[in-house]
Scaffold this active site. Structure first.
Site, mmCIF file in Angstrom:
data_model
loop_
_atom_site.group_PDB
_atom_site.id
_atom_site.type_symbol
_atom_site.label_atom_id
_atom_site.label_comp_id
_atom_site.label_asym_id
_atom_site.label_seq_id
_atom_site.Cartn_x
_atom_site.Cartn_y
_atom_site.Cartn_z
ATOM 1 N N GLN A 165 0.798 -1.227 0.000
ATOM 2 C CA GLN A 165 0.000 0.000 0.000
ATOM 3 C C GLN A 165 0.833 1.280 0.000
ATOM 4 O O GLN A 165 0.336 2.332 -0.402
ATOM 5 C CB GLN A 165 -0.953 -0.003 1.198
ATOM 6 C CG GLN A 165 -2.015 -1.082 1.097
ATOM 7 C CD GLN A 165 -2.958 -1.089 2.276
ATOM 8 O OE1 GLN A 165 -2.693 -1.719 3.285
ATOM 9 N NE2 GLN A 165 -4.070 -0.372 2.181
ATOM 10 N N HIS B 19 0.801 -9.303 4.896
ATOM 11 C CA HIS B 19 -0.319 -8.379 4.697
ATOM 12 C C HIS B 19 -0.731 -8.491 3.222
ATOM 13 O O HIS B 19 -0.649 -7.534 2.462
ATOM 14 C CB HIS B 19 0.085 -6.956 5.099
ATOM 15 C CG HIS B 19 -1.075 -6.052 5.426
ATOM 16 N ND1 HIS B 19 -1.209 -5.395 6.637
ATOM 17 C CD2 HIS B 19 -2.161 -5.690 4.697
ATOM 18 C CE1 HIS B 19 -2.320 -4.664 6.622
ATOM 19 N NE2 HIS B 19 -2.919 -4.828 5.463
ATOM 20 N N ASN C 19 -2.016 -10.708 8.759
ATOM 21 C CA ASN C 19 -2.975 -9.627 8.920
ATOM 22 C C ASN C 19 -4.325 -10.048 8.341
ATOM 23 O O ASN C 19 -4.438 -10.320 7.142
ATOM 24 C CB ASN C 19 -2.513 -8.365 8.195
ATOM 25 C CG ASN C 19 -3.531 -7.227 8.338
ATOM 26 O OD1 ASN C 19 -3.695 -6.681 9.431
ATOM 27 N ND2 ASN C 19 -4.251 -6.907 7.267
ATOM 28 N N GLU C 20 -5.327 -10.108 9.202
ATOM 29 C CA GLU C 20 -6.718 -10.294 8.783
ATOM 30 C C GLU C 20 -6.950 -11.469 7.832
ATOM 31 O O GLU C 20 -7.323 -11.280 6.664
ATOM 32 C CB GLU C 20 -7.247 -9.013 8.122
ATOM 33 C CG GLU C 20 -7.208 -7.790 9.013
ATOM 34 C CD GLU C 20 -7.863 -6.566 8.373
ATOM 35 O OE1 GLU C 20 -8.072 -6.568 7.157
ATOM 36 O OE2 GLU C 20 -8.174 -5.615 9.103
ATOM 37 N N TYR D 247 -12.877 -1.335 12.694
ATOM 38 C CA TYR D 247 -13.373 -0.207 11.899
ATOM 39 C C TYR D 247 -14.843 0.087 12.133
ATOM 40 O O TYR D 247 -15.268 1.229 12.117
ATOM 41 C CB TYR D 247 -13.131 -0.463 10.401
ATOM 42 C CG TYR D 247 -11.665 -0.408 10.053
ATOM 43 C CD1 TYR D 247 -11.067 0.793 9.726
ATOM 44 C CD2 TYR D 247 -10.869 -1.551 10.096
ATOM 45 C CE1 TYR D 247 -9.710 0.867 9.447
ATOM 46 C CE2 TYR D 247 -9.512 -1.489 9.815
ATOM 47 C CZ TYR D 247 -8.942 -0.268 9.487
ATOM 48 O OH TYR D 247 -7.607 -0.194 9.227
ATOM 49 N N GLU E 261 -5.151 -1.771 14.225
ATOM 50 C CA GLU E 261 -5.612 -0.821 13.206
ATOM 51 C C GLU E 261 -6.927 -0.213 13.670
ATOM 52 O O GLU E 261 -7.785 -0.921 14.208
ATOM 53 C CB GLU E 261 -5.887 -1.495 11.842
ATOM 54 C CG GLU E 261 -4.658 -1.912 11.080
ATOM 55 C CD GLU E 261 -5.000 -2.565 9.736
ATOM 56 O OE1 GLU E 261 -6.067 -2.256 9.153
ATOM 57 O OE2 GLU E 261 -4.188 -3.397 9.291
ATOM 58 N N TRP F 67 -4.734 3.502 11.754
ATOM 59 C CA TRP F 67 -4.644 3.296 10.304
ATOM 60 C C TRP F 67 -5.142 4.553 9.627
ATOM 61 O O TRP F 67 -6.324 4.829 9.713
ATOM 62 C CB TRP F 67 -5.460 2.072 9.856
ATOM 63 C CG TRP F 67 -5.236 1.821 8.399
ATOM 64 C CD1 TRP F 67 -5.907 2.409 7.352
ATOM 65 C CD2 TRP F 67 -4.229 0.983 7.817
ATOM 66 N NE1 TRP F 67 -5.375 1.988 6.162
ATOM 67 C CE2 TRP F 67 -4.339 1.117 6.420
ATOM 68 C CE3 TRP F 67 -3.223 0.153 8.340
ATOM 69 C CZ2 TRP F 67 -3.500 0.438 5.536
ATOM 70 C CZ3 TRP F 67 -2.392 -0.520 7.467
ATOM 71 C CH2 TRP F 67 -2.544 -0.381 6.087
ATOM 72 N N GLU G 147 -5.634 2.053 -1.240
ATOM 73 C CA GLU G 147 -6.679 1.331 -0.513
ATOM 74 C C GLU G 147 -7.119 0.112 -1.356
ATOM 75 O O GLU G 147 -8.272 -0.010 -1.756
ATOM 76 C CB GLU G 147 -7.837 2.280 -0.166
ATOM 77 C CG GLU G 147 -9.002 1.672 0.596
ATOM 78 C CD GLU G 147 -8.650 0.877 1.842
ATOM 79 O OE1 GLU G 147 -7.566 1.067 2.420
ATOM 80 O OE2 GLU G 147 -9.468 0.026 2.206
ATOM 81 N N TRP G 148 -6.134 -0.747 -1.647
ATOM 82 C CA TRP G 148 -6.369 -1.978 -2.375
ATOM 83 C C TRP G 148 -7.181 -1.709 -3.654
ATOM 84 O O TRP G 148 -6.867 -0.781 -4.382
ATOM 85 C CB TRP G 148 -7.015 -3.028 -1.445
ATOM 86 C CG TRP G 148 -6.138 -3.254 -0.236
ATOM 87 C CD1 TRP G 148 -6.400 -2.877 1.063
ATOM 88 C CD2 TRP G 148 -4.823 -3.846 -0.215
ATOM 89 N NE1 TRP G 148 -5.338 -3.213 1.873
ATOM 90 C CE2 TRP G 148 -4.369 -3.803 1.129
ATOM 91 C CE3 TRP G 148 -3.977 -4.419 -1.179
ATOM 92 C CZ2 TRP G 148 -3.122 -4.306 1.520
ATOM 93 C CZ3 TRP G 148 -2.737 -4.919 -0.792
ATOM 94 C CH2 TRP G 148 -2.327 -4.866 0.541
HETATM 95 C C1 GBH Z 1 -7.919 -3.176 6.818
HETATM 96 O O1 GBH Z 1 -8.949 -4.039 6.432
HETATM 97 C C2 GBH Z 1 -6.639 -3.578 6.137
HETATM 98 O O2 GBH Z 1 -5.797 -4.299 7.017
HETATM 99 C C3 GBH Z 1 -5.870 -2.418 5.545
HETATM 100 O O3 GBH Z 1 -4.895 -2.895 4.668
HETATM 101 C C4 GBH Z 1 -6.840 -1.477 4.865
HETATM 102 O O4 GBH Z 1 -6.197 -0.465 4.142
HETATM 103 C C5 GBH Z 1 -7.690 -0.882 5.953
HETATM 104 O O5 GBH Z 1 -8.320 -1.876 6.693
HETATM 105 C C6 GBH Z 1 -8.774 0.069 5.439
HETATM 106 O O6 GBH Z 1 -9.673 -0.620 4.651
HETATM 107 O O7 GBH Z 1 -19.057 -2.891 4.786
HETATM 108 O O8 GBH Z 1 -19.993 -2.301 6.936
HETATM 109 O O9 GBH Z 1 -19.908 -4.618 6.258
HETATM 110 C C7 GBH Z 1 -10.271 -3.617 6.714
HETATM 111 C C8 GBH Z 1 -11.214 -4.746 7.109
HETATM 112 C C9 GBH Z 1 -13.358 -5.700 6.810
HETATM 113 C C10 GBH Z 1 -13.234 -3.458 7.596
HETATM 114 C C11 GBH Z 1 -14.739 -5.478 6.283
HETATM 115 C C12 GBH Z 1 -14.648 -3.205 7.134
HETATM 116 C C13 GBH Z 1 -16.714 -4.273 6.278
HETATM 117 C C14 GBH Z 1 -17.708 -3.396 6.980
HETATM 118 N N1 GBH Z 1 -12.592 -4.470 6.770
HETATM 119 N N2 GBH Z 1 -15.423 -4.432 7.004
HETATM 120 S S1 GBH Z 1 -19.267 -3.295 6.185
#
Ligand code: GBH
Length: 450
Positions: free
Chosen positions: A21, A122, A166-167, A294, A352, A400, A407-408
């Site tokens: 990233q 990651h 990671n995740e 998040y 994060e 984060w 952002e992927w």
């Molecule tokens: C992280 O993943 C990553 O580790 C990072 O690389 C990335 O840049 C950062 O977050 C920001 O995206 O749509 O309401 O159902 C994020 C993991 C999983 C968080 C799915 C939000 C969906 C919420 N995400 N989740 S919803």
């Protein structure tokens, strides 16, 4: 009197990033391509055809970025190591120049009094391994242990905190079920298998660490507490499935040695009863757990949402971020205390937390004003404090992200940084939220009391 928001003296204040990233130059100095290199250059996969060829050019500007971290007063920094820089073909020959890059980064951090936390995976699997089946190949655990051992041997003398994966949920759900992340597959059969192979890889890396490492190693998961959208039985059942799928699917095998019973209900025939010996290997004692938070999920039954048959409901009147995630800080307190309740008193880091909120591509002359991000961060930092007050052993917080970054598949348009990046000039401009975070750090959290 407002509550005193002072955090424990040893609490680590960090920012988090990941290799693909921010680094750019993914093929420099002998590195091999990764699945993200391939995915990002596949037409149609990335917003605006963005890719990580340059990204934030952190690969060349890491010394300036460490200087930014020092100005913020960070006491820790979480970054990831690109597997294909270290082992260009995934296994076998080691690329010394790749190790040198991370050694220099870590040395610069330590000179600045910043404790490094290194994530081994990651999401950037070497393409050469994907060509051998990637995470679908049962040998992936051995490949990962080989790579991990190489990193431990080269860097454990100066990296005290290690993360295996990671995740894993995002790797499987995005990469193998919905196809929106690399490698872009869409198969429940693959998803179930990849979950298990990732967890075996995690266990194998922890075992390898016990043989050669002297510090601490853990796992990072993305957690979202799931709350039923109504009292109806089908919404409550959907909530259980959603919780099993996102939260317990990885923590149960890692910390309890079994998968949640709901997995078969979700995946049907695609789910298997994995060998007991595998589950033994997965359940390695870890030194800490990293929680990425998040948002939450207000969950309703939805027969069309395959294969989970559950969907996150929109909440009227709630605030949403630019990526359309509900702002719900109580969920962070809830999930941290839930981890303690369900899995016992394991040291925790929030590895994060942060948000994208409509920052402009070019910083104005008087900087970047991001009051929504400041509000998000203040609420969530207070939520961490609350969890600690309720007995959760939270040892640090990583925002984060340090920089706006790729952002992927959403590309550069979504900005999560507290430091703005102009992608034309690559100039960095600390946003108002950077000043806010610096004050939180300098006051050990007391500035959150106001
Ligand atoms: C992280 O993943 C990553 O580790 C990072 O690389 C990335 O840049 C950062 O977050 C920001 O995206 O749509 O309401 O159902 C994020 C993991 C999983 C968080 C799915 C939000 C969906 C919420 N995400 N989740 S919803």
């Amino acid at each position: 009197m407002p509550e005193n928001m002072r955090f424990p003296e040893t609490f680590l204040w960090g920012c988090a990033t990941s290799a693909y990233q921010i680094e750019g130059s993914p093929l420099a100095d002998g590195a091999g391509p990764s699945i993200w290199e391939r995915f990002a250059h596949t037409p149609g996969m990335m917003h605006n055809d963005d890719h990580g060829d340059i990204a934030c050019d952190h690969y060349h500007r890491f010394r300036d970025d460490v200087k930014l971290m020092r100005d913020l007063g960070l006491t820790s920094y979480r970054f990831s190591i690109a597997w294909a820089r270290i082992l260009p073909a995934g296994t076998g020959a080691v690329n010394q120049k790749g190790l040198d890059f991370y050694r220099q980064l870590v040395d610069a951090l330590r000179e600045g009094g910043i404790t490094p936390m290194a994530t081994l995976y990651h999401w950037d699997l070497p393409e050469a391994l994907d060509d051998r089946g990637g995470w679908l190949n049962r040998d992936s655990a051995d490949w990962f242990a080989e790579y991990a051992t190489t990193c431990f041997e080269a860097l454990d003398d100066r990296v005290p905190l290690w993360v295996t994966l990671n995740e894993p949920w995002v790797v499987t759900d995005g990469g193998y079920l919905h196809g929106v992340l690399a490698p872009g597959h869409r198969s429940p059969y693959e998803t179930a298998r990849v979950t298990h192979h990732l967890m075996r890889a995690h266990g194998a890396a922890v075992q390898a660490y016990r043989a050669v490492g002297k510090h601490q190693i853990g796992l990072v998961v993305n957690l979202e507490p799931k709350y039923p959208a109504s009292d109806r039985a089908e919404d409550r059942a959907a909530t259980q499935r959603a919780d099993a799928y996102m939260n317990r699917q990885y923590l149960d095998p890692a910390l309890k040695g079994s998968y949640p019973p709901e997995m078969r209900d979700i995946f049907g025939d695609a789910w298997r009863d994995w060998p007991a010996a595998d589950l033994e290997q997965i359940r390695q004692p870890i030194d800490f757990l990293g929680v990425n938070y998040y948002t939450r999920g207000l969950t309703a039954h939805d027969a069309t949402a395959w294969p989970l048959r559950a969907r996150t409901r929109r909440v009227p009147q709630a605030t949403y971020t630019e990526t359309d995630w509900e702002v719900y800080e109580q969920g962070l307190t809830d999930i941290l205390t839930w981890v303690k309740q369900r899995y016992g008193d394991i040291p925790l880091y929030v590895t994060e937390n942060g948000a994208a909120f409509y920052d402009p591509p070019v910083a104005a002359a008087d900087g970047v004003h991001d009051p929504l991000r400041i509000d998000y961060l203040r609420r969530h930092l207070r939520a961490v404090h609350k969890a600690i007050a309720q007995g959760a052993d939270v040892r640090g917080y990583y925002l984060w992200s340090l920089l706006d970054n790729l952002e992927w598949s959403l590309g550069f348009a979504k900005r999560f940084g507290i430091v703005h990046v102009n992608y034309e000039t690559l100039q960095r401009t600390p946003k108002d939220s950077a000043k806010f975070y610096a004050e939180v750090i300098a006051s050990h959290g007391e500035s959150l009391s106001d």
